[in-house]
Design an enzyme around this catalytic site. Structure first.
Site, PDB file in Angstrom:
ATOM      1  N   ASN A  12       0.858  -1.186   0.000  1.00 38.06           N
ATOM      2  CA  ASN A  12       0.000   0.000   0.000  1.00 38.06           C
ATOM      3  C   ASN A  12       0.898   1.242   0.000  1.00 38.06           C
ATOM      4  O   ASN A  12       1.486   1.578   1.016  1.00 38.06           O
ATOM      5  CB  ASN A  12      -0.894  -0.029   1.253  1.00 38.06           C
ATOM      6  CG  ASN A  12      -1.724   1.236   1.400  1.00 38.06           C
ATOM      7  OD1 ASN A  12      -1.811   2.041   0.476  1.00 38.06           O
ATOM      8  ND2 ASN A  12      -2.332   1.411   2.566  1.00 38.06           N
ATOM      9  N   TRP A  13       0.983   1.877  -1.163  1.00 41.52           N
ATOM     10  CA  TRP A  13       1.907   3.010  -1.304  1.00 41.52           C
ATOM     11  C   TRP A  13       1.333   4.300  -0.731  1.00 41.52           C
ATOM     12  O   TRP A  13       2.004   5.328  -0.716  1.00 41.52           O
ATOM     13  CB  TRP A  13       2.290   3.212  -2.782  1.00 41.52           C
ATOM     14  CG  TRP A  13       3.049   2.061  -3.389  1.00 41.52           C
ATOM     15  CD1 TRP A  13       3.345   0.855  -2.787  1.00 41.52           C
ATOM     16  CD2 TRP A  13       3.625   2.000  -4.694  1.00 41.52           C
ATOM     17  NE1 TRP A  13       4.058   0.063  -3.652  1.00 41.52           N
ATOM     18  CE2 TRP A  13       4.247   0.742  -4.832  1.00 41.52           C
ATOM     19  CE3 TRP A  13       3.663   2.882  -5.771  1.00 41.52           C
ATOM     20  CZ2 TRP A  13       4.899   0.345  -5.992  1.00 41.52           C
ATOM     21  CZ3 TRP A  13       4.320   2.495  -6.931  1.00 41.52           C
ATOM     22  CH2 TRP A  13       4.938   1.235  -7.038  1.00 41.52           C
ATOM     23  N   LYS A  14       0.060   4.269  -0.324  1.00 43.34           N
ATOM     24  CA  LYS A  14      -0.594   5.451   0.258  1.00 43.34           C
ATOM     25  C   LYS A  14      -0.394   6.674  -0.652  1.00 43.34           C
ATOM     26  O   LYS A  14      -0.375   6.538  -1.870  1.00 43.34           O
ATOM     27  CB  LYS A  14      -0.076   5.687   1.672  1.00 43.34           C
ATOM     28  CG  LYS A  14      -0.204   4.419   2.545  1.00 43.34           C
ATOM     29  CD  LYS A  14      -0.013   4.659   3.994  1.00 43.34           C
ATOM     30  CE  LYS A  14      -0.134   3.335   4.728  1.00 43.34           C
ATOM     31  NZ  LYS A  14      -0.178   3.482   6.159  1.00 43.34           N
ATOM     32  N   HIS A 103      -9.732   1.227   4.602  1.00 47.19           N
ATOM     33  CA  HIS A 103      -8.471   1.426   5.330  1.00 47.19           C
ATOM     34  C   HIS A 103      -8.720   2.389   6.500  1.00 47.19           C
ATOM     35  O   HIS A 103      -9.505   3.330   6.381  1.00 47.19           O
ATOM     36  CB  HIS A 103      -7.403   1.986   4.390  1.00 47.19           C
ATOM     37  CG  HIS A 103      -6.046   1.977   5.009  1.00 47.19           C
ATOM     38  ND1 HIS A 103      -5.651   2.923   5.917  1.00 47.19           N
ATOM     39  CD2 HIS A 103      -5.013   1.110   4.882  1.00 47.19           C
ATOM     40  CE1 HIS A 103      -4.414   2.650   6.326  1.00 47.19           C
ATOM     41  NE2 HIS A 103      -4.011   1.546   5.705  1.00 47.19           N
ATOM     42  N   GLU A 105      -7.100   4.783   7.622  1.00 48.77           N
ATOM     43  CA  GLU A 105      -6.858   6.204   7.319  1.00 48.77           C
ATOM     44  C   GLU A 105      -8.070   6.807   6.613  1.00 48.77           C
ATOM     45  O   GLU A 105      -8.384   7.981   6.798  1.00 48.77           O
ATOM     46  CB  GLU A 105      -5.567   6.350   6.488  1.00 48.77           C
ATOM     47  CG  GLU A 105      -4.344   6.121   7.371  1.00 48.77           C
ATOM     48  CD  GLU A 105      -3.134   5.562   6.639  1.00 48.77           C
ATOM     49  OE1 GLU A 105      -3.100   5.595   5.402  1.00 48.77           O
ATOM     50  OE2 GLU A 105      -2.222   5.076   7.341  1.00 48.77           O
ATOM     51  N   GLU A 175      -5.898  -4.893  10.545  1.00 46.01           N
ATOM     52  CA  GLU A 175      -4.898  -3.853  10.762  1.00 46.01           C
ATOM     53  C   GLU A 175      -5.242  -3.067  12.022  1.00 46.01           C
ATOM     54  O   GLU A 175      -6.034  -2.106  11.960  1.00 46.01           O
ATOM     55  CB  GLU A 175      -4.883  -2.882   9.574  1.00 46.01           C
ATOM     56  CG  GLU A 175      -4.478  -3.510   8.269  1.00 46.01           C
ATOM     57  CD  GLU A 175      -3.872  -2.465   7.344  1.00 46.01           C
ATOM     58  OE1 GLU A 175      -2.721  -2.639   6.961  1.00 46.01           O
ATOM     59  OE2 GLU A 175      -4.550  -1.470   7.028  1.00 46.01           O
ATOM     60  N   GLY A 181       2.000   2.300  10.819  1.00 41.81           N
ATOM     61  CA  GLY A 181       2.956   3.396  10.687  1.00 41.81           C
ATOM     62  C   GLY A 181       3.628   3.797  11.985  1.00 41.81           C
ATOM     63  O   GLY A 181       4.239   4.855  12.069  1.00 41.81           O
ATOM     64  N   SER A 215       2.950  -2.036  10.493  1.00 39.52           N
ATOM     65  CA  SER A 215       4.400  -2.092  10.726  1.00 39.52           C
ATOM     66  C   SER A 215       5.011  -3.442  10.346  1.00 39.52           C
ATOM     67  O   SER A 215       5.918  -3.937  11.026  1.00 39.52           O
ATOM     68  CB  SER A 215       4.721  -1.722  12.180  1.00 39.52           C
ATOM     69  OG  SER A 215       4.260  -0.416  12.470  1.00 39.52           O
ATOM     70  N   GLY A 236       2.593  -1.132   4.381  1.00 40.69           N
ATOM     71  CA  GLY A 236       2.671   0.282   4.013  1.00 40.69           C
ATOM     72  C   GLY A 236       4.117   0.688   3.789  1.00 40.69           C
ATOM     73  O   GLY A 236       4.710   0.408   2.742  1.00 40.69           O
ATOM     74  N   GLY A 237       4.705   1.312   4.794  1.00 42.84           N
ATOM     75  CA  GLY A 237       6.046   1.885   4.685  1.00 42.84           C
ATOM     76  C   GLY A 237       7.067   0.979   4.016  1.00 42.84           C
ATOM     77  O   GLY A 237       7.778   1.409   3.098  1.00 42.84           O
TER      78      GLY A 237
END
Ligand code: PGA
Length: 258
Positions: A12-14, A103, A105, A175, A181, A215, A236-237
């Site tokens: 997930n590149w957000k 998600h 966010e 999640e 994150g 994470s 993600g990251g």
């Protein structure tokens, strides 16, 4: 006997990477990942760039069939006066096959509710996209002892009423919001327990792949898979690092194929 569940590693590149940056990252990811997965059907790698980068990334993904293209959201209508939204037919024309829905966010910053998550999930299925339905409790909810109730409510709200033959196409991502994150990943045994709880939420969830997200990195990912209840990761990251992403895809292969 139920069929073995597919393993899935989703990046997930957000809201990171412009179209040209995304193209470069996709190139760096697709070659090693395609070589790793080969023609296996039991492991899928997917990347979810921002909407604006989908047309730039699509031709690269097309040349590397083991990698699938994923979107970060989808609207429930096919078209209409919905400024700022993107519909399933628009995604399909960009070769998108998966879509993240709900998600945290989106829920936290953009007013996504259980009802809109359900509508987006249904639209994805109607158009042949695979929805990756994200659920998870906040830190407050966990501390109040409401983890199970919250997660079950989110799963049921998104999936209740979906016909069994459609439900097998769904992917659920657990999640915990406090793990996203933050570098504070959920204990793998606890993630496994919640994955089992999610499977118990509705009949016919046995064949559904359940991912863990929050994470995830190469040094903790194998522990999630080892328990047998978690079938992959929503990353993600660490997915913005091509080498790390390729390592995690390799980690998702059965042991004798790594
Ligand atoms: P993270 O994000 O891996 O950076 O914690 C996960 C996600 O938001 O899906």
């Amino acid at each position: 006997m139920t069929r073995p569940r597919r393993r899935l590693v989703v990046g997930n590149w957000k809201m990171y990477r412009t179209p040209s940056q995304a193209e470069a990252l996709a190139r760096a990811i697709c070659d090693p990942v395609a070589r790793t997965v080969g023609d296996r059907a039991d492991v899928v790698a997917a990347i979810a760039p921002p909407f604006t980068a989908l047309p730039a990334v699509a031709p690269i993904v097309r040349l590397h069939p083991p990698v699938a293209l994923c979107a970060q959201n989808v609207h429930w209508e096919d078209e209409g006066a919905f400024t700022g939204e993107i519909s399933a037919p628009m995604l399909l024309e960009c070769d998108v096959r998966y879509v993240i829905v709900g998600h945290s966010e989106r829920r936290r910053y953009f007013g996504e509710t259980d009802a809109t998550v359900a509508a987006r999930t249904a639209a994805a299925l109607r158009h042949g996209l695979t929805p990756i339905v994200a659920v998870g409790e906040t830190l407050d909810e966990r501390e109040r002892g409401e983890t199970e109730t919250r997660v079950l409510a989110q799963v049921r709200a998104a999936l209740d009423g979906i016909a069994a033959e459609m439900l097998v196409r769904v992917v659920v991502a657990y999640e915990p919001v406090w793990a996203i994150g933050t570098g504070r990943n959920c204990d793998p045994a606890e993630a496994g327990r919640i994955a089992r709880l999610i499977r118990s939420a509705l009949p016919d969830l046995d064949a559904v792949s359940i991912l863990y997200g929050g994470s995830v990195k190469p040094d903790n990912f194998p522990a999630y898979l080892a328990g047998g209840d978690v079938d992959g990761g929503l990353v993600g990251g660490a997915s913005l690092d091509a080498d790390a992403f390729a390592v995690m895809v390799r980690q998702a292969l059965p042991e004798d194929a790594r």
